[in-house]
Structure formats: C-alpha cells, structure tokens
Design an enzyme around this catalytic site. Structure first.
Site, PDB file in Angstrom:
ATOM      1  N   TYR A   1       0.989  -0.962  -0.100  1.00 35.13           N
ATOM      2  CA  TYR A   1       0.062  -0.162  -0.147  1.00 35.13           C
ATOM      3  C   TYR A   1       1.004   1.363   0.194  1.00 35.13           C
ATOM      4  O   TYR A   1       0.904   2.118  -0.773  1.00 35.13           O
ATOM      5  CB  TYR A   1      -1.104  -0.032   0.974  1.00 35.13           C
ATOM      6  CG  TYR A   1      -2.143   1.102   1.092  1.00 35.13           C
ATOM      7  CD1 TYR A   1      -3.080   1.927   0.919  1.00 35.13           C
ATOM      8  CD2 TYR A   1      -1.539   1.868   2.397  1.00 35.13           C
ATOM      9  CE1 TYR A   1      -2.982   2.675   0.745  1.00 35.13           C
ATOM     10  CE2 TYR A   1      -2.108   3.124   3.030  1.00 35.13           C
ATOM     11  CZ  TYR A   1      -3.195   3.401   2.109  1.00 35.13           C
ATOM     12  OH  TYR A   1      -3.948   4.912   1.809  1.00 35.13           O
TER      13      TYR A   1
ATOM     14  N   CYS B   1       4.093   1.397  -0.858  1.00 33.44           N
ATOM     15  CA  CYS B   1       4.430   1.692  -1.965  1.00 33.44           C
ATOM     16  C   CYS B   1       4.390   2.267  -3.292  1.00 33.44           C
ATOM     17  O   CYS B   1       4.073   3.274  -4.191  1.00 33.44           O
ATOM     18  CB  CYS B   1       4.658   0.494  -2.053  1.00 33.44           C
ATOM     19  SG  CYS B   1       6.849  -0.201  -2.379  1.00 33.44           S
TER      20      CYS B   1
ATOM     21  N   LEU C   1     -10.118   1.989  15.566  1.00 31.62           N
ATOM     22  CA  LEU C   1     -11.402   2.881  15.997  1.00 31.62           C
ATOM     23  C   LEU C   1     -12.408   1.888  15.862  1.00 31.62           C
ATOM     24  O   LEU C   1     -13.293   1.743  16.614  1.00 31.62           O
ATOM     25  CB  LEU C   1     -11.684   4.102  15.682  1.00 31.62           C
ATOM     26  CG  LEU C   1     -13.064   5.155  15.681  1.00 31.62           C
ATOM     27  CD1 LEU C   1     -12.778   5.573  17.153  1.00 31.62           C
ATOM     28  CD2 LEU C   1     -13.606   5.658  14.509  1.00 31.62           C
TER      29      LEU C   1
END
Ligand code: UGA
Length: 362
Positions: free
Chosen positions: A168, A170, A218
């Site tokens: 991700y 990269c 979260l």
C-alpha cells in the site's frame, strides 16, 4: 482561481472523508459537486441537493469513456479520495491494493493532466513507511528532527518485499511520484494531502452490521465495546498514532481549496501532533469514555488483551511504530491548525457510534 461558484469533481465521495467533505461544501459553500462512488449510504442526505450530482459508478471502469472526462473537463478542480486504505487488506489482497492505489489511479491522473485541472490528491502518511524512529530505541529521541515527519525532507522507508504491508505505502508513494512527474513534464497543478488518522462519526463500519472484515482501530475497539468482546492490542499496543478530529481535517481541506496559490505544488501533512497516543492508551481512554456515555460501570466493560499481529492480520503484516507529523507547512501556507483535543474527538465519535449502532449490535 475564483472562490465563488466553484465546480468540483470528487472521486470517492461516498467514504468517510468524502461524506464529511460533502456536508461542509454543500452546507457551507456555494459550490457545485459532481461526486463519483460505488456506495451512496454515507451521502444519502445530499442526493436531492440540486448542487450535487451523484454518479453511482466505478470510476476505474469509466476511464476510457467520455462521462468521466466530461465531468473533469467541466470542473475547476478534482479531489481524489478513492482508495483501499484498510491495513487488514494490505497483506491479504495485495494485488487489489496495488491496482486500486496505483494502476487504476494513475489513469485518473492522466485525465486530470490532459484537461489541465488542479488535482487535490489524498495520499497517506504511510508513505513515510517504517519511519526513522523504528530504527532507534525510544530513549534516543532527543530532538524532533529525529522523529518528526516533514513533507519535503523526511526519507520514505519501506520494509522488505515479503512483508506485504508495504504494498500500500509503495503504491501510494509511486502515485505521488507520478503526480510530481506530471507536474514536471506537463505542468499538472496538484496538491497532495497525507492524512494522519482522521477519527470521527461514520468512519469505517461495524463488522456484521454494515460491512465485513477487519476495520481500522477505531471501529475495531467500538465493535469490541458494543459487542462486549475483548479489545485487542496488536503486538502489545505500543504503536503510536496522532489522532485528528474529522472536523479539523475538513477545515484543512477547505483551507487548501480556498488558497490555491499557496496550496498548489505542495504536499501537506494533515494531523494533530498534540493528540499522540499509543494504541494501549487509546483502548483505555475509549473504554473510559464509553463507560461515561453509556452509564455502565467501567468494571463491567470488556477487558483489554494482547494479540500477536500474525494472528490478528495474518503473515506479512508489519507496523510503523510512530507517526509524528510536522504540520508547520500547513500552518504557514494555509493558516490552519487543529483545535480538537483527543478526548473531545473520542467523545463525539464514540457518542455517534453508540447512538447509531448501539441498538443494532446489543
Ligand atoms: C491506516 C491506513 O493504512 C492509512 O493509510 C491511513 O492514513 C490511516 O489508517 C488513517 O486512518 O489515517 P493505521 O494507522 O495503521 O493506518 O490503521 P489502523 O488499522 O487504524 O491501525 C492503527 C494501529 O492500531 C496499528 O498499530 C494496529 O496494529 C493497531 N490495532 C488495530 C490494534 O491494536 N487493535 C485493533 O483491533 C486494530
């Protein structure tokens, strides 16, 4: 660029950031928006607004069609929010992550460049990678120069190829470089935003209620609190993040749109260095605030346990231990500063989750 009657295309308008941005733009500004997304559940309130046109379409399948090109050609600026940005997918669906965050996205950059439109592109703080702080023990941090992340100076450090977590980061980094290359060769006007853990109502999903899989921290902790399951600290919960309330984030994005001269050609961290917290401390604070909101004794709430990352995310997951943004550039060029402290951000977010999901999960 004019500030009145702007016409904006938002790609990926139906997610967490897009939904809040639409609330602000359509509620507080006299701008028109054409929004593209596959989902409409977070933008339902705006579907009847005559300043908003919604395309319930996959933009990546429309790149060779005139529809998307016409929308972009007729706009003043394009905001790109489309991405897979959930860490549980980086090591389990790496090809999809690379396609979504680079291959599909680079065509969109080409269309913006062809039309010479200002592109506000949402990248990620993950481009900083493992961060320098991962390589030194915490006791050796003596000056912010050792750990602060600065947009134009800090090196971007990726992990090994076998650790799929970095697919991700990269892909996102390469897309930033692609945008910069278009700027250099074709004079593309751009602004890149690196968000640092925006928190607020409507972030992610609760598994089994309005989504499947593992959301970000979260929603993981909220699911645990509401379903009375343990809150899980990955690898001891030592990783630290800085939490930015979504309201502060939206103020930063509006500041970018309204200050094109200052914002164009820049990369901005949007984060709140004062709200730094370890995941272990975040779990404790969320448990306490959840007790206050629900009126339940804290001793009756689920426990906090530790789990290895290999069990939680599977093989190939790695983490960045500390992401501390320097936000001096946003302060200087955009006159922006975050205002909402961590407990207030958590309180308003947890209250929303409890009101929205409480009856559905218990
Ligand atoms: C993610 C994305 O990869 C970024 O692109 C994005 O900018 C960022 O979210 C964001 O929200 O701004 P990350 O902060 O690693 O990055 O995402 P989370 O899934 O929220 O994880 C934060 C930390 O909590 C990690 O250390 C993770 O291991 C930990 N975690 C997560 C737990 O300890 N328990 C959980 O139940 C879930």
């Amino acid at each position: 660029m004019k500030k009145e009657n702007l016409s904006i295309v938002i790609i990926g308008c139906g997610g967490f950031i897009g939904g809040h941005l639409l609330d602000a733009i359509l509620g507080q500004r006299d701008w028109r928006v054409v929004g593209w997304d596959l989902r409409d559940d977070k933008v339902k309130d705006h579907l009847c607004n005559d300043k908003f046109a919604f395309r319930k379409l996959d933009y990546s399948r429309e790149l060779n069609h005139s529809h998307l090109s016409d929308d972009i050609g007729g706009s003043d600026l394009v905001i790109n929010l489309a991405a897979i940005c959930n860490p549980s997918q980086y090591n389990t669906a790496p090809l999809q992550v690379i396609r979504s965050n680079f291959i599909e996205a680079y065509h969109l950059i080409d269309v913006c460049a062809a039309h010479r439109k200002w592109l506000i592109h949402f990248s990620t703080s993950e481009v900083y990678g493992r961060t320098l702080s991962s390589y030194v023990s915490p006791g050796t941090y003596s000056s912010p120069d050792h750990y602060e992340l600065r947009e134009d100076e800090t090196p971007l450090i990726m992990g090994p190829i076998a650790a799929q977590r970095w697919t991700y980061a990269c892909a996102k980094q390469l897309l930033e470089r692609y945008i910069m290359a278009h700027h250099y060769e074709n004079d593309l006007g751009f602004t890149i935003v690196r968000p640092l853990n925006f928190f607020g109502p409507r972030m992610d999903f609760i598994p089994g209620v309005d989504g499947e899989g593992v959301p970000r921290v979260l929603a993981c902790f909220m699911e645990a609190l509401m379903k009375e399951k343990p809150l899980k600290l990955v690898d001891g919960g030592h990783a630290r993040r800085t939490i930015l309330a979504i309201e502060d984030a939206i103020a930063g994005i509006l500041a970018i749109i309204e200050r094109p001269q200052a914002a164009r050609g820049q990369v901005f961290n949007l984060g709140n260095p004062d709200n730094e917290v370890s995941m272990a401390e975040l779990a404790r604070r969320m448990r306490k605030i959840f007790a206050d909101i629900t009126g339940r004794p804290i001793s009756s709430l689920p426990e906090i346990i530790e789990v290895p990352s290999r069990d939680f995310y599977g093989p190939g997951y790695e983490d960045c231990d500390r992401r501390m943004p320097n936000i001096g550039k946003a302060a200087q060029l955009l006159n922006w500063a975050p205002r909402i402290n961590l407990d207030d951000a958590l309180h308003r977010t947890i209250a929303y989750y409890w009101k929205h999901y409480g009856a559905l999960v218990s």
